[in-house]
Design a protein around this motif. Structure first.
Motif, PDB file in Angstrom:
ATOM      1  N   ASN A  41      42.038  36.584  28.696  1.00 33.61           N
ATOM      2  CA  ASN A  41      41.473  35.277  29.049  1.00 33.61           C
ATOM      3  C   ASN A  41      42.273  34.613  30.164  1.00 33.61           C
ATOM      4  O   ASN A  41      41.707  33.973  31.055  1.00 33.61           O
ATOM      5  CB  ASN A  41      41.414  34.361  27.827  1.00 33.61           C
ATOM      6  N   GLU A  97      35.966  40.987  31.514  1.00 34.88           N
ATOM      7  CA  GLU A  97      34.983  40.279  30.695  1.00 34.88           C
ATOM      8  C   GLU A  97      34.330  41.198  29.663  1.00 34.88           C
ATOM      9  O   GLU A  97      33.895  40.736  28.613  1.00 34.88           O
ATOM     10  CB  GLU A  97      33.916  39.636  31.578  1.00 34.88           C
ATOM     11  N   ILE A 116      41.287  36.316  33.384  1.00 31.21           N
ATOM     12  CA  ILE A 116      39.949  35.890  33.794  1.00 31.21           C
ATOM     13  C   ILE A 116      40.013  34.494  34.403  1.00 31.21           C
ATOM     14  O   ILE A 116      39.414  34.229  35.447  1.00 31.21           O
ATOM     15  CB  ILE A 116      38.974  35.934  32.592  1.00 31.21           C
TER      16      ILE A 116
END
Length: 88
Positions: free
Chosen positions: A26, A13, A29
């Motif tokens: 992304n 992040e 995550i």
């Protein structure tokens, strides 16, 4: 394991990378947060994604390269989770 997961998640992040690399970050995550996948699977996928950039003769940004080196070195950082996967 939750502490380790937060460590990897926090690292992902906080990292600042280019747009192409951000797609991979992304994805990682999302896999950790939403899909609740294990770090082992996420790290393996992230290494694969970064290697595909390198194989296509593209250069990783410095932050992405540092992350790639950290997660792919044996016995350091997150690489301790890679033992069960053998060679890539």
């Amino acid at each position: 394991m939750i502490k380790q997961n937060n460590s990897l998640l926090g690292k992902l992040e906080d990292i600042k990378v280019n747009d192409q690399e951000q797609i991979f970050i992304n994805k990682a995550i999302r896999q950790l947060k939403d899909e609740k996948q294990s770090e082992k699977i996420v790290i393996k996928g992230l290494i694969h994604d970064f290697r595909s950039v390198i194989i296509n003769n593209q250069k990783l940004s410095d932050p992405a390269l540092n992350l790639f080196n950290e997660i792919s070195k044996p016995n350091l950082g997150f690489a301790k989770y890679l033992g069960m996967f053998g060679h890539f």
